[in-house]
Scaffold this active site. Structure first.
Site, PDB file in Angstrom:
ATOM      1  N   ASP A  30       0.852  -1.193   0.000  1.00  0.00           N
ATOM      2  CA  ASP A  30       0.000   0.000   0.000  1.00  0.00           C
ATOM      3  C   ASP A  30       0.888   1.243   0.000  1.00  0.00           C
ATOM      4  O   ASP A  30       1.901   1.306   0.697  1.00  0.00           O
ATOM      5  CB  ASP A  30      -0.906  -0.022   1.239  1.00  0.00           C
ATOM      6  CG  ASP A  30      -2.039   0.978   1.147  1.00  0.00           C
ATOM      7  OD1 ASP A  30      -3.194   0.553   1.043  1.00  0.00           O
ATOM      8  OD2 ASP A  30      -1.762   2.203   1.181  1.00  0.00           O
ATOM      9  N   ILE A  31       0.472   2.245  -0.752  1.00  0.00           N
ATOM     10  CA  ILE A  31       1.265   3.479  -0.880  1.00  0.00           C
ATOM     11  C   ILE A  31       1.207   4.322   0.404  1.00  0.00           C
ATOM     12  O   ILE A  31       2.083   5.154   0.639  1.00  0.00           O
ATOM     13  CB  ILE A  31       0.753   4.295  -2.091  1.00  0.00           C
ATOM     14  CG1 ILE A  31       1.822   5.193  -2.657  1.00  0.00           C
ATOM     15  CG2 ILE A  31      -0.496   5.094  -1.758  1.00  0.00           C
ATOM     16  CD1 ILE A  31       1.445   5.813  -4.003  1.00  0.00           C
ATOM     17  N   ASN A  87     -12.956  -2.917   2.221  1.00  0.00           N
ATOM     18  CA  ASN A  87     -13.892  -1.811   2.402  1.00  0.00           C
ATOM     19  C   ASN A  87     -14.836  -1.730   1.209  1.00  0.00           C
ATOM     20  O   ASN A  87     -14.412  -1.923   0.064  1.00  0.00           O
ATOM     21  CB  ASN A  87     -13.119  -0.490   2.532  1.00  0.00           C
ATOM     22  CG  ASN A  87     -12.214  -0.471   3.753  1.00  0.00           C
ATOM     23  OD1 ASN A  87     -12.546  -1.062   4.784  1.00  0.00           O
ATOM     24  ND2 ASN A  87     -11.070   0.184   3.648  1.00  0.00           N
ATOM     25  N   GLY A  93     -15.521   3.088   3.774  1.00  0.00           N
ATOM     26  CA  GLY A  93     -14.196   3.702   3.663  1.00  0.00           C
ATOM     27  C   GLY A  93     -13.479   3.414   2.361  1.00  0.00           C
ATOM     28  O   GLY A  93     -12.276   3.631   2.247  1.00  0.00           O
ATOM     29  N   GLN A  94     -14.210   2.945   1.356  1.00  0.00           N
ATOM     30  CA  GLN A  94     -13.563   2.639   0.074  1.00  0.00           C
ATOM     31  C   GLN A  94     -13.221   3.927  -0.667  1.00  0.00           C
ATOM     32  O   GLN A  94     -14.064   4.831  -0.766  1.00  0.00           O
ATOM     33  CB  GLN A  94     -14.497   1.770  -0.789  1.00  0.00           C
ATOM     34  CG  GLN A  94     -13.842   1.320  -2.090  1.00  0.00           C
ATOM     35  CD  GLN A  94     -14.712   0.331  -2.884  1.00  0.00           C
ATOM     36  OE1 GLN A  94     -15.834   0.032  -2.497  1.00  0.00           O
ATOM     37  NE2 GLN A  94     -14.167  -0.168  -3.974  1.00  0.00           N
ATOM     38  N   HIS A 100     -10.190  -4.652  -3.310  1.00  0.00           N
ATOM     39  CA  HIS A 100      -8.862  -4.964  -2.795  1.00  0.00           C
ATOM     40  C   HIS A 100      -8.972  -5.434  -1.359  1.00  0.00           C
ATOM     41  O   HIS A 100      -9.796  -4.954  -0.597  1.00  0.00           O
ATOM     42  CB  HIS A 100      -7.934  -3.746  -2.888  1.00  0.00           C
ATOM     43  CG  HIS A 100      -8.539  -2.473  -2.402  1.00  0.00           C
ATOM     44  ND1 HIS A 100      -9.426  -1.732  -3.168  1.00  0.00           N
ATOM     45  CD2 HIS A 100      -8.416  -1.813  -1.233  1.00  0.00           C
ATOM     46  CE1 HIS A 100      -9.805  -0.665  -2.491  1.00  0.00           C
ATOM     47  NE2 HIS A 100      -9.216  -0.697  -1.296  1.00  0.00           N
ATOM     48  N   HIS A 102      -7.052  -5.472   2.070  1.00  0.00           N
ATOM     49  CA  HIS A 102      -5.938  -4.937   2.856  1.00  0.00           C
ATOM     50  C   HIS A 102      -5.419  -6.045   3.765  1.00  0.00           C
ATOM     51  O   HIS A 102      -6.214  -6.762   4.386  1.00  0.00           O
ATOM     52  CB  HIS A 102      -6.419  -3.812   3.782  1.00  0.00           C
ATOM     53  CG  HIS A 102      -6.927  -2.584   3.092  1.00  0.00           C
ATOM     54  ND1 HIS A 102      -6.147  -1.459   2.913  1.00  0.00           N
ATOM     55  CD2 HIS A 102      -8.128  -2.280   2.566  1.00  0.00           C
ATOM     56  CE1 HIS A 102      -6.867  -0.518   2.304  1.00  0.00           C
ATOM     57  NE2 HIS A 102      -8.071  -0.997   2.079  1.00  0.00           N
TER      58      HIS A 102
HETATM   59  P1  DGP Z   1      -9.599   1.865   0.404  1.00  0.00           P
HETATM   60  O1  DGP Z   1      -9.716   3.106   1.223  1.00  0.00           O
HETATM   61  O2  DGP Z   1     -10.072   0.631   1.129  1.00  0.00           O
HETATM   62  O3  DGP Z   1     -10.235   2.007  -0.959  1.00  0.00           O
HETATM   63  O4  DGP Z   1      -8.053   1.627   0.193  1.00  0.00           O
HETATM   64  C1  DGP Z   1      -7.348   2.124  -0.888  1.00  0.00           C
HETATM   65  C2  DGP Z   1      -5.891   1.937  -0.550  1.00  0.00           C
HETATM   66  O5  DGP Z   1      -5.165   2.057  -1.758  1.00  0.00           O
HETATM   67  C3  DGP Z   1      -5.334   2.983   0.403  1.00  0.00           C
HETATM   68  O6  DGP Z   1      -4.860   2.322   1.582  1.00  0.00           O
HETATM   69  C4  DGP Z   1      -4.191   3.633  -0.349  1.00  0.00           C
HETATM   70  C5  DGP Z   1      -3.937   2.686  -1.489  1.00  0.00           C
HETATM   71  N1  DGP Z   1      -3.523   3.324  -2.731  1.00  0.00           N
HETATM   72  C6  DGP Z   1      -4.170   4.341  -3.361  1.00  0.00           C
HETATM   73  N2  DGP Z   1      -3.502   4.661  -4.496  1.00  0.00           N
HETATM   74  C7  DGP Z   1      -2.456   3.813  -4.580  1.00  0.00           C
HETATM   75  C8  DGP Z   1      -1.409   3.658  -5.534  1.00  0.00           C
HETATM   76  O7  DGP Z   1      -1.317   4.354  -6.552  1.00  0.00           O
HETATM   77  N3  DGP Z   1      -0.478   2.699  -5.281  1.00  0.00           N
HETATM   78  C9  DGP Z   1      -0.556   1.888  -4.168  1.00  0.00           C
HETATM   79  N4  DGP Z   1       0.407   0.976  -4.008  1.00  0.00           N
HETATM   80  N5  DGP Z   1      -1.536   2.008  -3.251  1.00  0.00           N
HETATM   81  C10 DGP Z   1      -2.470   2.962  -3.461  1.00  0.00           C
END
Ligand code: DGP
Length: 114
Positions: A30-31, A87, A93-94, A100, A102
């Protein structure tokens, strides 16, 4: 989906630290990590929300979970423990509209989540 960042990561069109990949799923860091270890496991196929899962997707969803369990063992946090979260929609919280899983680990996680 043309503008989906997770589709782009799945197609290697956007960079990510990829930890696992097969023909159907891909896992990457996760980023914006919320724990010392924070991975995302996603299907390569675009599925917008959990509400869009259909009959026939059971094996794919199971594969996400099995991939998370495999990575937990390989990366060494299976025994200490971890949390898996998916989520759905705004109240869930999506923020990225491609389902995806987590996988959070590396610290004692509180319950209930906020
Ligand atoms: P959610 O809030 O459940 O939709 O989680 C989305 C997650 O995705 C959040 O924890 C941050 C991650 N994320 C968003 N953009 C990127 C990206 O460009 N690269 C990566 N590796 N993660 C990302």
């Amino acid at each position: 989906m043309q503008d989906c960042i997770f589709c782009k990561i799945a197609k290697h069109e956007l960079p990510a630290k990829i930890l696992y990949e097969d023909d159907q799923v891909i896992a990457f860091n996760d980023i914006d990590p919320k724990a010392p270890t924070h991975l995302l496991v996603i299907p390569k196929r675009h599925i917008t929300t959990l509400n869009d899962l259909e009959e026939g997707d059971e094996a794919l969803v199971g594969r996400l979970q099995v991939t998370a369990a495999k990575l937990a063992k390989e990366l060494g946090f299976a025994e200490a423990g971890y949390r898996v979260v998916m989520n759905c929609n705004e109240d869930g919280g999506q923020t990225v509209w491609h389902i995806h899983m987590h996988v959070l680990a590396g610290r004692s996680l509180t319950w209930p989540p906020g």
